[in-house]
Design an enzyme around this catalytic site. Sequence first.
Site, PDB file in Angstrom:
ATOM      1  CB  THR A   1       0.054 -29.862  64.210  1.00 13.03           C
ATOM      2  OG1 THR A   1       0.396 -29.706  65.588  1.00 13.03           O
ATOM      3  CG2 THR A   1      -1.059 -28.894  63.849  1.00 13.03           C
TER       4      THR A   1
ATOM      5  CB  ALA B   1      -8.380 -34.713  83.008  1.00 13.14           C
TER       6      ALA B   1
ATOM      7  CB  SER C   1      -1.878 -39.314  84.235  1.00 12.44           C
ATOM      8  OG  SER C   1      -2.571 -40.253  83.435  1.00 12.44           O
TER       9      SER C   1
ATOM     10  CG  ASP D   1       1.573 -36.534  75.678  1.00 10.94           C
ATOM     11  OD1 ASP D   1       1.204 -35.438  75.209  1.00 10.94           O
ATOM     12  OD2 ASP D   1       0.861 -37.552  75.665  1.00 10.94           O
TER      13      ASP D   1
END
Length: 410
Positions: free
Chosen positions: A39, A129, A133, A191
């Site tokens: 989105t 993952a 990071s 993020d």
Amino acid sequence: MTPVELEAAAARAFEAEFGARAEIAARAPGRVELLGNHTDYNGGLVMAAAVDRYTAVVGRVAPSSREARVYAANFEGSARFPLAEITRGPVGTWPNYVKGVVWAMHEALDAELTQGFEAAVAGEVPLGAGLSSSASLQASVAFFLLQAGIAPGKTVEQYVGDLSDTARMDLAMVLRRSENAFVGVSSGLLDQFSSLFGREDHALFLDCQSLEFARVPLGSPGPAIIVCDSKTSRKLADGMYNRRFAECNTVVDHFKARKGADAVSLLRDVTLEELESEWDALDPVCRKRARHVLTENERVRQGVAALRAGELKTFGKLISASHASSRDDFENSSPALDALVEIAETAPGFLGGKLSGAGWAGCTVNLVEADKADEFAEAVRRGYADRQGVAPDVHICRAAEGASSRSLAD
């Protein structure tokens, strides 16, 4: 490992590499997406959480130097670069993220950093993952520089300690600029926002168009947030992200022609009712992509309302509904990701689960009753290994505090 233990490990690495004691420590968490899959670039709504997997940066100011020296403990590698002339290194290498933060701060402050620095980096955010990071590293480097007081034109007090939300949002924009323009990765704001704004046992809501945000309680104590790695290569997603972007924009172009460019610039500007009214006139594939995005925005709205009402089980069901929409309409799931979700659904304490990040490979994220986390993790490991022939990596996380920094002088 606790954040303090991680900082101590970074401090030991710093002393071994530079022969001196670190004077400053900063840390920042990774993040998971809870709702709002694909989105962000459509100007939509997202829910995420910062999680208790951190990157720590420790070090000291080097007043007589005009260069940066950085040691990465996880990679046993070093980087050294002049602050006056920052150039990008090979694509995909960690020093670019450190350099990018310094470069973006130069640009934002319209001045170079006034002093050099030496730093060591240690991280526990699993690579690949889907826990971001890279944003964790960016935010920890930025807080280190601000705590060090070597960014001209800004005082430490403006940024550290009780850092205001306005300053955090400004910094998130700087870090996004770092990743987009210097590192060369096209990403949204989620993020960096999540790593800076995290709060223990809270989810984070972000409107990617208006930048309205909120911290929404997950309960006290909150549930476990468990990330399960399918051990499938993210290279499977090469090219698919850009294809989905184009498919969404095909629908945007259709409504621009109907309503005018002033009325529609992003898919967010189209309502679900309008999409349904034009269903037969739209490309059969593109209309499904749009339906996922628009219904996902609605799931985010419902998710915020559910958590504010203390209805964690309802929130979990919305997460599972998100996966079904991704699988059927956006078609960015995979047999491995579907298997992880199906196995999780029968595991102890399961509240909801979905694919994480771009999709097509990688990880799922699951909301799990806190006291059942270990049982859930073991059931998923066993079930996935039996079904797929490979043991998944399972990371039991909790919603955690965002970036912070401190002096080690005491």
